[in-house]
Design an enzyme around this catalytic site. Structure first.
Site, PDB file in Angstrom:
ATOM      1  N   ASP A 168      23.565  18.888 -20.818  1.00 55.79           N
ATOM      2  CA  ASP A 168      22.518  18.805 -19.799  1.00 55.79           C
ATOM      3  C   ASP A 168      22.569  17.462 -19.085  1.00 55.79           C
ATOM      4  O   ASP A 168      22.410  16.416 -19.709  1.00 55.79           O
ATOM      5  CB  ASP A 168      21.166  18.985 -20.518  1.00 55.79           C
ATOM      6  CG  ASP A 168      19.984  19.015 -19.568  1.00 55.79           C
ATOM      7  OD1 ASP A 168      20.189  19.041 -18.345  1.00 55.79           O
ATOM      8  OD2 ASP A 168      18.835  19.022 -20.075  1.00 55.79           O
ATOM      9  N   ASP A 221      12.351  21.995 -18.009  1.00 52.97           N
ATOM     10  CA  ASP A 221      12.313  20.586 -18.408  1.00 52.97           C
ATOM     11  C   ASP A 221      10.874  20.093 -18.506  1.00 52.97           C
ATOM     12  O   ASP A 221      10.249  19.746 -17.507  1.00 52.97           O
ATOM     13  CB  ASP A 221      13.097  19.741 -17.391  1.00 52.97           C
ATOM     14  CG  ASP A 221      14.590  19.904 -17.560  1.00 52.97           C
ATOM     15  OD1 ASP A 221      15.071  19.745 -18.699  1.00 52.97           O
ATOM     16  OD2 ASP A 221      15.280  20.196 -16.566  1.00 52.97           O
TER      17      ASP A 221
HETATM   18  C1  DX5 Z   1      17.122  15.669 -17.228  1.00 53.97           C
HETATM   19  C2  DX5 Z   1      16.898  17.144 -17.456  1.00 53.97           C
HETATM   20  C3  DX5 Z   1      17.960  18.009 -16.884  1.00 53.97           C
HETATM   21  C4  DX5 Z   1      18.241  17.810 -15.440  1.00 53.97           C
HETATM   22  C5  DX5 Z   1      19.440  18.578 -14.977  1.00 53.97           C
HETATM   23  O1  DX5 Z   1      16.171  14.937 -17.912  1.00 53.97           O
HETATM   24  O2  DX5 Z   1      16.827  17.420 -18.816  1.00 53.97           O
HETATM   25  O3  DX5 Z   1      17.759  19.356 -17.237  1.00 53.97           O
HETATM   26  O4  DX5 Z   1      17.149  18.082 -14.658  1.00 53.97           O
HETATM   27  O5  DX5 Z   1      19.603  18.326 -13.664  1.00 53.97           O
HETATM   28  P1  DX5 Z   1      20.999  17.996 -12.975  1.00 53.97           P
HETATM   29  O6  DX5 Z   1      21.846  19.196 -13.154  1.00 53.97           O
HETATM   30  O7  DX5 Z   1      20.605  17.730 -11.588  1.00 53.97           O
HETATM   31  O8  DX5 Z   1      21.565  16.781 -13.655  1.00 53.97           O
HETATM   32 ZN    ZN Z   2      16.909  19.561 -19.549  1.00 52.98          ZN
END
Ligand code: DX5
Ligand code: ZN
Length: 219
Positions: free
Chosen positions: A179, A34
């Site tokens: 996501d 990310d």
């Molecule tokens: C949010 C990111 C995600 C996130 C996923 O902006 O793109 O990839 O970190 O994390 P969880 O699974 O905790 O929602």
């Molecule tokens: Zn992400």
């Protein structure tokens, strides 16, 4: 087949190596990186994610699934493209017009990486239909991009279904990645709707046994 891409956004400082190796052993299909620039979203993870990606490249052969939450997509493609990622995904909302989207697609190609486009929750899925012939994956954000640990927005289910239907009707071969807020409780809905790559961060990293949760998510 459903694949799992583990977001390493919230990996604890000092526990990077053991976490990355543990995830590989637990058979994550990808590492989800990310990349945030402090402009497109509030947080800035840019340099940290560059470091992590370089580190993973040395440690593992698993593919990198890179999610750019940045305004300057071209620079990010250059910075991360040299790490030979499997796929680079940029945001529809980061581009000023359709021409810029096509330019980014062409630019990613130069790095021999697969190409993804991501849409924020409020963006209509129809907006990306014209780009489907040129990309490998659509990443549907099931939370507002910016941080891990949020609750999945249930209204995104219809969006996934709609895209899946359109892809099938047109005989495209495109992955649908979801996501945000994906866990054992929410996974069935998104899979049923048509998602075939699930990103999970918190759900996996906070689990005692990575293998078990990754196996469940893949089922
Ligand atoms: C949010 C990111 C995600 C996130 C996923 O902006 O793109 O990839 O970190 O994390 P969880 O699974 O905790 O929602
Ligand atoms: Zn992400």
């Amino acid at each position: 087949m459903v694949e799992v891409s583990t977001s390493i956004l919230t990996v604890k400082d000092g526990e990077e190596a053991q976490t990355f190796l543990g995830l590989e052993k637990a058979k994550t299909d990808y590492f989800h990186i990310d990349v945030m620039d402090g402009k497109f979203v509030e947080k800035n993870t840019y340099n940290k994610m560059l470091r992590y990606s370089e580190y993973i490249k040395r440690l593992s052969n698993l593919p990198l699934d890179i999610h750019f939450m940045v305004e300057d997509v071209k620079k990010a493609i250059d910075d991360f493209g040299s790490l030979e990622p499997n796929i680079m995904t940029f945001h529809y909302e980061a581009c000023k017009d359709n021409q810029e989207i096509m330019k980014n697609i062409e630019y990613i190609k130069q790095y021999h990486s697969k190409i993804g486009i991501s849409v924020k929750p409020e963006t209509k899925i129809e907006n990306i239909y014209e780009f489907l012939p040129y990309v490998h994956m659509i990443l549907i954000m099931t939370v507002e991009p910016g941080k891990g640990g949020q609750t999945m927005l249930s209204t995104m289910i219809q969006k996934i279904e709609k895209l899946k239907k359109y892809i099938e009707e047109n005989n495209y071969e495109i992955d649908i990645e979801v996501d945000g807020g994906i866990n054992l409780k929410t996974m069935n809905k998104v899979k049923k709707a048509g998602a075939n790559i699930l990103v999970a961060g918190t759900a996996i990293l906070l689990a005692k046994d990575y293998s078990k949760i990754i196996e469940e998510l893949k089922k």
